[in-house]
Each structure stands twice: as C-alpha cells, then as structure tokens.
Write an enzyme that holds these catalytic residues in place. Sequence first.
Site, PDB file in Angstrom:
ATOM      1  N   HIS A  56       0.831  -1.219   0.000  1.00  0.00           N
ATOM      2  CA  HIS A  56       0.000   0.000   0.000  1.00  0.00           C
ATOM      3  C   HIS A  56       0.856   1.256   0.000  1.00  0.00           C
ATOM      4  O   HIS A  56       1.592   1.519   0.949  1.00  0.00           O
ATOM      5  CB  HIS A  56      -0.923   0.000   1.211  1.00  0.00           C
ATOM      6  CG  HIS A  56      -2.025   1.015   1.120  1.00  0.00           C
ATOM      7  ND1 HIS A  56      -3.008   0.970   0.151  1.00  0.00           N
ATOM      8  CD2 HIS A  56      -2.314   2.115   1.861  1.00  0.00           C
ATOM      9  CE1 HIS A  56      -3.838   1.981   0.310  1.00  0.00           C
ATOM     10  NE2 HIS A  56      -3.436   2.698   1.344  1.00  0.00           N
ATOM     11  N   HIS A 268      -6.022  -1.505   5.974  1.00  0.00           N
ATOM     12  CA  HIS A 268      -6.172  -1.142   7.402  1.00  0.00           C
ATOM     13  C   HIS A 268      -7.024  -2.189   8.148  1.00  0.00           C
ATOM     14  O   HIS A 268      -6.510  -2.880   8.977  1.00  0.00           O
ATOM     15  CB  HIS A 268      -6.717   0.275   7.622  1.00  0.00           C
ATOM     16  CG  HIS A 268      -5.968   1.327   6.869  1.00  0.00           C
ATOM     17  ND1 HIS A 268      -4.615   1.508   7.012  1.00  0.00           N
ATOM     18  CD2 HIS A 268      -6.359   2.229   5.916  1.00  0.00           C
ATOM     19  CE1 HIS A 268      -4.209   2.479   6.205  1.00  0.00           C
ATOM     20  NE2 HIS A 268      -5.239   2.936   5.534  1.00  0.00           N
ATOM     21  N   ASP A 319       1.979   3.172   2.957  1.00  0.00           N
ATOM     22  CA  ASP A 319       0.874   4.126   2.893  1.00  0.00           C
ATOM     23  C   ASP A 319       1.328   5.584   2.759  1.00  0.00           C
ATOM     24  O   ASP A 319       1.608   6.046   1.656  1.00  0.00           O
ATOM     25  CB  ASP A 319      -0.002   3.899   4.138  1.00  0.00           C
ATOM     26  CG  ASP A 319      -1.340   4.608   4.061  1.00  0.00           C
ATOM     27  OD1 ASP A 319      -1.539   5.415   3.156  1.00  0.00           O
ATOM     28  OD2 ASP A 319      -2.218   4.362   4.921  1.00  0.00           O
TER      29      ASP A 319
END
Length: 452
Positions: A56, A268, A319
């Site tokens: 991610h 998540h 992220d």
Amino acid sequence: MPSFLAARALLPTGWAEDVLVESDAAGDIVAVTPGTAAPAARRLAGHVIPGVPNLHSHAFQRAMAGGAERRSPAGQDSFWTWRETMYRFVALFSPEDAEAVAAQLYAELLEHGFTAVAEFHYLHHQPDGTPYTDPAEMAKRHIAAARRAGIGMTMLPALYRHGGIFGKPPHEGQRRFLNDLDGFSRIVQGVRAAAGEDPQVAVGLAPHSLRAVTPDMLRALSGFDGPIHIHAAEQPKEVAECLAATGARPVRWLLDHMPVDARWVLIHATHLDDGEVADLARSGALAGLCPTTEASLGDGIFRLPEFLGAGGRFGIGTDSHVGTAPAFELRQLETSQRLRDHARAVATAEQNPHPGRTLLDAALAGGAQASGRRLGAIAPGMRADLVELDDTHPLLLGRAGDALLDAWVFSGQGNPVRSVVCGGKAVVEAGRHVHAMAIRDAFGVAMRRLLQ
Ligand code: NGQ
Ligand code: ZN
C-alpha cells in the site's frame, strides 16, 4: 543469465547455505541450488531473504512525511484534520513533481528491502479537476518512476466518485481524484497499455473506500480477475457512519455484499468486531496493514492475535511513507500489540518462536497475494527479488538465521540491507540505490517547488 551465490538464503524449505540463484533474461528465477560453489556468480556474502512486497502506497504523500505534524490553530488534530492538510498539498503536484517524488520513494523502499510496491493511485487529474490530455498521465508517471528506480509495481488505479458513504457529494479537495466509471475505465486502459507485457508491472483495481464509491460501482469492479484493494474501517468515525447508513459495519458490509475472496485486500481493517475477524480470515482476503502510518494518523491497533488465530492473512504497506522500511513496519505491528496486551512475542507459534521470522513469512506471502505477481519466495518461477542483509553490520553481528531476522526487525535504527536485486538486476549496492544521486537531485527540485 544473471546468477547470484548467496552464503545463506531463506528458501521455502528454510535456511540453506551456498545457494546459487539463477534467473532468466526476463528476471524470473529458473533454478535454486543449495550447496554450490559457482565462482562465476555474483556473490552475496550475507543472509539473503526474498524481497518484500509493499502492498500500500500513495507515493505523493512521501513529500508530506514529517511535514504534517504541527498542531492546528483549533487543536483537536486527528486523521480528518491531517486529511485536510493532505488535500491542500495534493493540489500542488505537477506530473513532473509526482514522478520525481515517486522515484525517490521507490529508491528508498528498495534501499530498505522492499522490491515491489502496490501503488494505490487516485491523483488522476489536473489541479482544477479536468483530466489531463492523456487521462492516465499521472498513473503513467508512477509507472515511469518505478521503472527508473527498478522496483516492481502493481499499479492500482483508484475509483473515487463521492465524498462520503454512499453517494455524498465530494469535497473540493477531492477534485483531482474524481471519475465516473467511464473516465475510470479510460485510465485503466491507459495503464494496461503502459504496463504492456513488462513482467515488472501488473495492474489491479482500487475502489477507494465505501466512502468514495457506490454499491453499484463496487459490483461493476468486483468481477475483475486480479487484485482489488479498498480502504476499510480505518477510523471509528467511518465505522459509525457506515453503521448509520447501512446498518452494518464496513467490513461486515463488504463481506455480506461483495464476493470478497483472495483477490481482495482490505487496507487497514483496523476496527473489527469478533464476527468480522473470523469472517474476514475465512474469506481468504488480506488485511493490508500499514503500521507506521496507522500509528501516525491515530487509527487504532489491528487485532492481530485474534486474526492470526482465525487463520487470517496479512501483508504490510507504507501508505503515507512516514516509514519506508519493512523492518520498521513489522516492528511497529508487533510492538503495538505488546503495548495493548502487556505481552511479548505476540506473532509467534509453538513451531515458530521467532516473531521476526513469523512476521516476515506472513508479509511475503500476503504481499505476493496482494500484488498479483509471482514473487515473495526464492524459488523457480518467482521474480528474482533478493535482499542481502549484511551480517557483519553491528546490528546483526553474531546472529544467524531466524535470530538474525529478530535482530533486524526488533533492534536499532540503522539499515543493514547491503544489496538488493530486483527482477534479476542489482538496484542497491553497498546500501545505496544505484541511481541515488540523480533521483535525489530531481526530488530536491520537486520538493523546493512544492514547499516554497
Ligand atoms: C488516502 N489515507 O486515500 O490517502 C487516505 C486518506 C481517506 C489513509 N487512509 C483519505 N491513510 O481515506 O479518505
Ligand atoms: Zn491508503
């Protein structure tokens, strides 16, 4: 053909010595032979592990890392105020800036042992929201950056249409992200053409979140035969809004309404009730954990012991890129569990007492699944993605095998990654990316412009 001789290598069967890894011209491993002496091969004198997939990334956020920490005048800072800052910042990026920042990020990821990145890409349009002449311009800039850095990529064009569950009007700051299904499919086509037959680039789909798409849109994407990534249940507020709108929590809603299976990655998945833990694990989908970002944004702590106990699979991502190292993500994941549960060695099992090894194994398998590419193991047919840990580095000195992985993950701040091979090519030598200087210069130009 590129070939490498590892003094010690982590194979699917465990640690082995004097391992010859041979790859073909396309960068795939064709043979792995322990116990060889091959003077013609490039020698990797340390402990060699498979390159770690990063599942991610929003690459542009690398330019914000460390720059969004200040208290705002109103106080009460949260994920949602951070997001406002991000929306102001995202308006500044030119295609050149995006490419330069992404190349710097990808070089840094390689230097720390990530050899593939799943780029969850929603920065599609010009600052005023009009598409570029080529609607896939920004996505292609990210693919170009990955090629420049020599990292593998799963490009995940994101579908973003709304500003809240289900079908709320978008926010001003989201205008560079917005598409209907037609606009989105033009971007996907452009991305497919840019990826071509390149074995270093795969394509998946990313409906951004239940806040950004409708059930119909999700259904339209859900037949896709490849990775499908979606943000889910990161913040308590979005769980409450989803419950109010649908009567179900976000992960429950997805499990009940979509064909969630091993193609899916729920990014998540922080806030899960007991039923969601069990059913997400059973679905075969991944939890896409981004521990340093989740800590930075105050998201909450993933229910790792319960999820692993139910047979759940996870991978790791960086992220917002406040962290860029697989070792730090894995450490943050385990130590957050310890803080909550007053426990130690949480991610372990009787057969595998080393959390460093258990976490790495899970991240390799999960990351490979999330990327839709053949990687994550030193074995024939896999990408030749190798990370050499320098076992003479002070952090690792005197350690070997799984105990060395524990030392790598759980101690110090230094970086013992000495060399990295990605798709059969050496991209990091002596701890430095082979194009580090040129990539950093371009990054410097972009950062001075963005921060002026
Ligand atoms: C993102 N980041 O898409 O970059 C999100 C923030 C949102 C994280 N969730 C935006 N960490 O989720 O609405
Ligand atoms: Zn994200």
